[in-house]
Write a protein that holds these residues in place. Structure first.
Motif, PDB file in Angstrom:
ATOM      1  N   GLU A 196      14.048 -10.261 -15.310  1.00 30.38           N
ATOM      2  CA  GLU A 196      13.038 -11.236 -14.873  1.00 30.38           C
ATOM      3  C   GLU A 196      13.594 -11.790 -13.493  1.00 30.38           C
ATOM      4  N   ARG A 197      14.605 -12.243 -13.893  1.00 26.07           N
ATOM      5  CA  ARG A 197      15.582 -13.389 -12.191  1.00 26.07           C
ATOM      6  C   ARG A 197      15.286 -11.964 -11.262  1.00 26.07           C
ATOM      7  N   LEU A 198      16.049 -10.471 -11.987  1.00 24.76           N
ATOM      8  CA  LEU A 198      16.884 -10.227 -10.763  1.00 24.76           C
ATOM      9  C   LEU A 198      15.004  -8.978  -9.949  1.00 24.76           C
ATOM     10  N   GLY A 199      14.089  -9.277 -10.921  1.00 23.34           N
ATOM     11  CA  GLY A 199      12.836  -8.772 -10.335  1.00 23.34           C
ATOM     12  C   GLY A 199      12.842  -7.111 -10.508  1.00 23.34           C
ATOM     13  N   LEU A 200      13.211  -6.562 -11.085  1.00 18.17           N
ATOM     14  CA  LEU A 200      13.713  -5.059 -12.179  1.00 18.17           C
ATOM     15  C   LEU A 200      12.689  -4.910 -13.549  1.00 18.17           C
ATOM     16  N   GLU A 201      12.081  -3.814 -13.011  1.00 12.07           N
ATOM     17  CA  GLU A 201      11.499  -2.916 -14.515  1.00 12.07           C
ATOM     18  C   GLU A 201      13.356  -2.382 -15.029  1.00 12.07           C
ATOM     19  N   PRO A 202      12.624  -1.703 -16.619  1.00 15.77           N
ATOM     20  CA  PRO A 202      13.726  -1.154 -16.551  1.00 15.77           C
ATOM     21  C   PRO A 202      13.723   0.336 -16.594  1.00 15.77           C
ATOM     22  N   ILE A 203      14.511   1.400 -16.287  1.00 23.06           N
ATOM     23  CA  ILE A 203      14.943   2.798 -15.897  1.00 23.06           C
ATOM     24  C   ILE A 203      13.675   2.966 -17.075  1.00 23.06           C
ATOM     25  N   HIS A 204      12.974   4.259 -15.950  1.00 22.49           N
ATOM     26  CA  HIS A 204      12.466   4.721 -16.523  1.00 22.49           C
ATOM     27  C   HIS A 204      12.451   5.900 -17.188  1.00 22.49           C
ATOM     28  N   GLU A 205      12.482   6.359 -18.696  1.00 23.87           N
ATOM     29  CA  GLU A 205      12.590   6.804 -19.923  1.00 23.87           C
ATOM     30  C   GLU A 205      12.829   8.684 -19.396  1.00 23.87           C
ATOM     31  N   HIS A 206      12.186   9.074 -18.371  1.00 24.97           N
ATOM     32  CA  HIS A 206      12.096  10.288 -18.140  1.00 24.97           C
ATOM     33  C   HIS A 206      13.201   9.868 -17.188  1.00 24.97           C
ATOM     34  N   ASP A 207      13.953   9.315 -16.326  1.00 31.23           N
ATOM     35  CA  ASP A 207      15.086   9.993 -15.954  1.00 31.23           C
ATOM     36  C   ASP A 207      15.982   9.362 -16.633  1.00 31.23           C
ATOM     37  N   LYS A 208      16.598  10.525 -17.207  1.00 30.11           N
ATOM     38  CA  LYS A 208      17.465  10.892 -18.349  1.00 30.11           C
ATOM     39  C   LYS A 208      19.161  10.085 -17.694  1.00 30.11           C
ATOM     40  N   GLU A 209      19.195  11.300 -16.754  1.00 32.25           N
ATOM     41  CA  GLU A 209      20.451  11.275 -15.684  1.00 32.25           C
ATOM     42  C   GLU A 209      20.714  10.029 -15.892  1.00 32.25           C
ATOM     43  N   SER A 210      20.134   8.799 -14.499  1.00 35.41           N
ATOM     44  CA  SER A 210      20.754   7.763 -14.498  1.00 35.41           C
ATOM     45  C   SER A 210      20.281   6.250 -15.768  1.00 35.41           C
ATOM     46  N   ILE A 211      19.835   7.239 -16.944  1.00 31.32           N
ATOM     47  CA  ILE A 211      20.576   6.356 -18.025  1.00 31.32           C
ATOM     48  C   ILE A 211      21.943   6.470 -18.528  1.00 31.32           C
ATOM     49  N   SER A 212      22.190   8.189 -17.996  1.00 26.82           N
ATOM     50  CA  SER A 212      22.896   8.350 -18.763  1.00 26.82           C
ATOM     51  C   SER A 212      24.401   7.337 -17.772  1.00 26.82           C
TER      52      SER A 212
END
Length: 887
Positions: A98-114
Motif C-alpha cells: 500500500e505504501r508503494l502503491g503496488l498490487e501483488p503480481i497476478h497469479e497468471h504471471d508465474k514466471e515473474s513470481i518464480s
C-alpha cells in the motif's frame, strides 16, 4: 429483424447498443490504464532494487576502509537502511504494498513470481546473513569481507537484471494485447453502426420517407395517395391516420370544390345584375340569372308593392311561353294569396317540395296551366323585411347543373346555349322535360342570390328616387340661383353706392367739422374775446364732440376703403424703436396725470423695418389708447418688440385668423426653422380691468364695444380694433389678445420685417397642388361647415422621405391617385410636407386612410411620417388642430 410497438422502443434499443459498446470500451480502457500504471511502478521498483544492490555494495566497501569512529557508525546505519529498503521493495514486488502503491503480481504471471521468489530466497538465505556478518567483521578481516560481499551481491546482479527485463518484456506484451483489443473493438463498432443504419433505414427512414412523399402528394391535391406501411409502431399508426386523412380530405375537397363553383356562379350572377340601375332591366336580368344559377325550367320573381299590402308591384317570369303568360294573367291574374304561392307569402320563409300536388297548401293548377312538379320558393329580404318572393319549379335532373364559369359554361340537354334556353312550358303539357328535386344546396344558393337581388333592387330604387330628387333639386337650384344673382347684383350696387357716397361725402363731412373744431379752439383760447365759465363748458363740449365725430368719420372711411379693396400699403423703411417711443410720448401727460408706469422694451438688434409706417403707428396708437383708457390709476403699460422666426409663431388666438405665410422672392415656400428672423412681434400689455371670454369674442368686430362699468366713462367708435386687424392683415400678419378679468390684457400683433409677403397662387406651379395658404382657407371653410352640421372631419399631415432625389411633380401625381373624392390634398409649409383634409370621417376611417397613403408611397419608393387629428375631438378651431399636429 426485431420489431417494436413504438418508436421509443426502437430508439431505446439502438441507444442501448451504443451505450453498451461505449461502456465496455471505457471500462476496458480504464482497467488497462490502471493495470499498466501498476506495471510501470513495478518496473521502476525492480530497477530501484538494482540501484539499492549497488548502493549496499558501496556502503560496505566504504565501511571496510574506515577506522572505528562516529562516521563509521553512520555508514553502518546507512547500510542497514538500504538493506531494509531493499527487503521491503523485494516483498512489495511479489505481494504488493500500500505504501508503494503496488498490487501483488497476478497469479497468471508465474514466471515473474518464480523469479521474485528466487530473489527473496537468495536474500533471506544468503545475501542478508552475509551482509549482516560483514557489518560485524573486524577491520583485520577486510579481505575476507570483500570476498563475501562480492559473492553475496555483485555475483547476483544478473538475476535482478533478468527480472527487470522480464517485467519490461511482459509490459510490452500487454500493450500489444491491448492494441489488438482496440482493433477488435473498432471492428465491432463498425458492425454495430452498419446494423443500426440498416435497422434505422428499414424501420424509420423508409416509412418516414413514404409519409413525406404522401404528404407532398396531398399538398399537390392528390388525395388518392396511400402509404404502404404496415408496422404496429407509431409510424404505422401515423400511416393509417395519413391514409384516413387523405380520404377525408378528398371528400371535403370535392365538396368544397362544388361549393366554390357554386360561389363562382353566384359571383358572376351578382356581377351581372348589379351593373344595371334601371329597375325594369334589372328585374329581367335577375330572373334570367336566377334561372341559370338554380337550373330551373320555370322561375318567377314577385316584388311587393310597398303602398298596397298583398299586391305585387312587379311580377317577372322566365320559362313560360309569352302568349300563355298573357292568357293566364287575363284569366286568373297574378297568383297572390292562393295555393302554394300564397302559403309562401304568408309564412315568409323558404319552401322546398318534391311534389307540388302533395303539399297541404296546394290547390291545383288552373285549366290550361302547364304541369309543374318540384318547387322551391325563397323570400327576398331587405333589412329584415320581406320585399318579394322567388319561385322555382322543375329542377334540372342532372347534378351540378348550376356549376358554371367562363371556362365551364352550363350545358342543357335541350340545346347548346345553356339552361336559360330551356323550351318554354306550353299550355297543358310538360314539354318532354325530365324533372328532378331541389336540394338544400339549391335552397342556400337561391337565398344568397335573393339577398344580392334585394340589395340591387334597393339600389335601383334609390337611384331612381335620387334621379327624381336631382331633377327637382336642379330645378329649384336654377330658381334660387336666379334669385341669388338678382340679390347679388342689388347688394353689389348698394355696396358701390355706399362706397361712392362715402368717398364723395368725405370732403363735405370733414370740411365743416374741421371748421367747427378750428373755431371752437379759437374761442377756447380767447382769440375772439373772453368767455364766461358756462360758455367755456359749451365750447369744450363742441370741440370734444366734433373731434369724436371726425375720428368716427375717419375710421368709417378707412374701413370702407379696406373692405372695397382700395386701401393700399405705402411701404417705407423706418426705425421701429423711434416709432414706439414717439407713440408713447403722446400718452406721457396722461400717464403722469394717472400715475401710470410706462415702459418700452425693444430687442437689441431691431433697427429698421419695411412696412406702412402710418398704419403701424395707427395700430400702435389704438392699442395704447385702449391700454391707457382701461388701466386704473397706479397701473402700468408695457410695450415690447422682438424678432421671431416664421416657424416660432405660436398663437393663443381667440378670434380665428388665417395663419401666417412666408414666401421667398419667387413665391417659393421657405423651410421652417431656417434660422431667418423674418417677423417682428409687438405686444401692448396693461394691468387694467381685463376682458372676459365672452367679451373677447366681440373684439376685432366693427362697431363692437366691451360692456363694462369703466368703459362707459369713455366714448369710442367701436372701430379701432377692427381697423387694427385690417391693417395688420394687409401687411400679411395677424393680431390676437390674451386677457384675464382683473389682471389686465395683452394685445399682440406680428408683421413681416421686410414688407408684406406674397400671397402666392392658389396652386403650386410645380406640383399643381393647393398651396399652404389655400389649404388653410379650405380648412377654415370646412370647419365652419362641419360645425354647422355637427359632423366630424379629419386632418392628416405627412412628411415624405426618399433615398433618391425627390421629383415633387411626380410625387404629387402619386398622392393625387391615392386620395379619394371626399379628401382635399395640398402642400404644407414646404415641399415634402403635405396635408390631407378628410371629410365626414371617424377615427377608424382616418387610420385606414393613413395606411392607404403609406402603402401607396411605399409601393413607389417613398416613406412618410404621419400624424392625424379629428375635429372636434382634438380641437375646435384651425389653430388648435394645427397645434396638436405640431404644425
Amino acid at each position: 429483424m426485431l420489431r417494436f410497438r413504438s418508436l421509443t422502443a426502437k430508439f431505446v434499443f439502438i441507444g442501448s447498443i451504443m451505450l453498451v459498446f461505449i461502456a465496455a470500451y471505457i471500462t476496458a480502457t480504464y482497467i488497462f490504464t490502471h493495470y499498466m500504471k501498476g506495471e510501470a511502478k513495478r518496473i521502476n521498483l525492480a530497477g530501484r532494487e538494482r540501484m539499492l544492490t549497488l548502493s549496499m555494495s558501496y556502503q560496505i566497501m566504504a565501511l571496510l576502509n574506515l577506522t572505528p569512529s562516529t562516521e563509521k557508525e553512520v555508514f553502518i546505519r546507512n547500510a542497514e537502511n538500504r538493506m531494509t529498503e531493499y527487503e521491503e521493495a523485494l516483498y512489495g514486488l511479489r505481494d504488493g504494498s500500500e505504501r508503494l502503491g503496488l498490487e501483488p503480481i497476478h497469479e497468471h504471471d508465474k514466471e515473474s513470481i518464480s523469479q521474485v521468489n528466487t530473489l527473496i530466497e537468495l536474500w533471506q538465505k544468503t545475501q542478508k546473513p552475509v551482509l549482516l556478518d560483514i557489518l560485524k567483521l573486524p577491520l583485520e578481516k577486510k579481505n575476507e569481507a570483500c570476498g563475501m560481499c562480492h559473492s553475496a551481491i555483485r555475483d547476483n546482479l544478473p538475476k535482478i537484471e533478468a527480472f527487470v527485463k522480464l517485467l519490461e518484456m511482459h509490459y510490452g506484451k500487454e500493450i500489444k494485447d491491448f492494441d489488438k483489443f482496440r482493433i477488435y473493438a473498432m471492428g465491432f463498432f463498425f458492425i454495430a453502426v452498419a446494423f443500426i443504419t440498416i435497422y434505422t433505414k428499414q424501420n424509420i427512414v423508409t416509412p418516414v420517407s413514404k409519409l413525406t412523399n404522401a404528404a407532398q402528394e396531398i399538398g399537390k391535391g392528390n388525395f388518392d395517395v396511400r402509404v404502404d406501411v404496415k408496422g404496429r409502431d407509431d409510424i404505422g399508426t401515423l400511416s393509417q391516420h395519413c391514409n384516413q386523412m387523405a380520404q377525408t380530405l378528398g371528400m371535403v375537397f370535392e365538396e368544397k370544390t362544388r361549393l366554390l363553383r357554386n360561389l363562382n356562379a353566384l359571383y358572376e350572377s351578382t356581377n351581372a345584375v348589379i351593373s344595371d340601375i334601371a329597375i325594369d332591366a334589372l328585374l329581367n336580368k335577375i330572373v334570367e340569372r336566377a334561372q341559370i344559377l338554380i337550373g330551373a325550367r320555370y322561375v318567377a320573381l314577385g316584388i311587393l308593392d310597398p303602398s298596397v299590402s298583398g299586391r305585387y308591384e312587379y311580377f317577372i317570369t322566365k320559362g313560360i311561353a309569352p302568349e300563355l303568360l298573357v292568357e293566364m294573367k287575363e284569366k286568373f291574374g297574378i297568383p297572390v294569396g292562393k295555393g302554394l304561392l300564397g302559403y309562401l307569402t304568408k309564412e315568409g320563409k323558404s319552401v322546398r317540395v318534391d311534389d307540388i300536388s302533395k303539399h297541404p297548401a296546394s290547390v291545383g293548377f288552373p285549366e290550361g296551366h302547364p304541369a309543374m312538379k318540384t318547387f322551391l320558393g325563397v323570400p327576398v329580404i331587405l333589412h329584415d323585411k320581406v320585399i318579394g318572393r322567388f319561385y322555382f319549379t322543375d329542377k334540372h335532373p342532372h347534378p351540378h347543373s348550376a356549376l358554371f364559369s367562363k371556362e365551364n359554361p352550363p350545358q342543357s340537354p335541350f340545346s347548346k346555349g345553356g339552361l336559360n334556353e330551356y323550351p318554354p312550358l306550353e299550355k297543358g303539357g310538360e314539354g318532354g322535360f325530365e324533372r328532378g328535386g331541389f336540394t338544400q344546396a339549391d335552397e342556400n344558393l337561391a337565398m344568397s342570390f335573393a339577398n344580392t337581388a334585394a340589395l340591387a333592387i334597393n339600389n335601383a330604387r334609390m337611384v331612381q328616387k335620387l334621379k327624381e330628387y336631382s331633377e327637382e333639386l336642379e330645378k329649384k337650384v336654377k330658381e334660387r340661383t336666379q334669385d341669388f344673382e338678382i340679390a347679388k347684383d342689388m347688394a353689389e350696387a348698394a355696396n358701390r353706392a355706399k362706397s361712392d357716397f362715402l368717398a364723395n361725402m368725405s370732403h363735405e363731412l370733414r370740411t365743416p367739422l374741421n371748421s367747427i373744431i378750428g373755431f371752437s379752439e379759437i374761442l377756447k383760447e380767447g382769440m375772439a374775446g373772453p368767455l364766461a365759465d358756462n360758455q367755456n363748458d359749451l365750447i369744450n363740449d363742441i370741440s370734444t364732440s366734433g373731434t369724436h365725430l371726425l375720428s368716427l368719420i375717419n375710421d368709417i372711411l378707412d374701413l370702407s376703403k379696406v373692405e372695397a379693396g382700395k386701401m393700399e400699403l405705402e411701404l417705407s423703411e423706418f426705425n421701429l424703436k423711434e416709432l414706439i417711443d414717439g407713440s408713447l410720448v403722446m400718452f406721457k401727460e396722461k400717464a403722469m396725470k394717472h400715475n401710470l408706469k410706462v415702459k418700452a422694451e425693444v430687442e437689441e438688434g431691431i433697427k429698421t423695418i419695411i412696412a406702412d409706417e402710418r398704419k403701424i403707428k395707427q395700430v400702435l396708437f389704438n392699442l395704447l389708447s385702449n391700454a391707457f383708457k382701461f388701466t386704473p390709476d397706479g397701473g402700468s403699460v408695457l410695450v415690447t418688440a422682438w424678432k421671431v422666426r416664421s416657424s416660432e409663431l405660436g398663437v393663443n388666438n381667440n378670434t380665428p385668423q388665417p395663419p401666417l405665410m412666408l414666401r421667398g422672392g419667387e413665391g417659393e415656400l421657405k423651410e421652417a426653422g431656417d434660422g431667418v428672423h423674418d417677423f417682428i412681434q409687438i405686444s401692448v400689455s396693461d394691468t387694467g380691468i381685463g376682458i372676459s371670454p365672452e367679451d373677447q369674442k366681440k373684439l376685432f368686430q366693427p362697431f363692437q364695444q366691451i360692456d363694462s362699468t369703466l368703459s362707459r366713462k369713455y366714448s369710442g367708435t367701436g372701430l379701432g380694433l377692427n381697423l387694427c386687424k385690417k391693417f395688420v392683415e394687409l401687411h400679411g400678419g395677424r393680431i390676437w389678445v390674451e386677457s384675464e378679468e382683473g389682471k389686465g390684457s395683452k394685445f399682440t400683433f406680428v408683421i413681416p420685417s421686410k414688407g408684406k409677403p406674397s400671397t402666392g397662387k392658389i396652386v403650386d406651379p410645380v406640383t399643381k397642388l393647393l398651396t399652404w395658404e389655400h389649404v388653410l382657407t379650405h380648412l377654415s371653410r370646412i370647419l365652419s361647415f362641419h360645425k354647422r352640421t355637427g359632423q366630424r372631419f379629419g386632418l392628416m399631415r405627412m412628411e415624405v422621405f426618399s433615398d433618391k432625389p425627390v421629383d415633387y411633380a411626380a410625387l404629387a401625381e402619386i398622392l393625387k391617385k391615392a386620395i379619394r373624392k371626399h379628401e382635399v390634398l395640398g402642400h404644407g409649409e414646404s415641399h415634402g410636407w403635405y396635408y390631407v383634409i378628410l371629410l365626414e370621417v371617424d377615427r377608424q376611417m382616418v387610420d385606414d386612410a393613413v395606411m392607404r397613403m403609406k402603402k401607396v408611397l411605399a409601393d413607389n419608393g417613398y416613406s412618410a411620417n404621419t400624424k392625424t387629428v379629428i375635429y372636434p375631438d382634438d380641437g375646435e378651431n384651425p389653430e388648435e388642430l394645427l397645434k396638436v399636429l405640431g404644425g
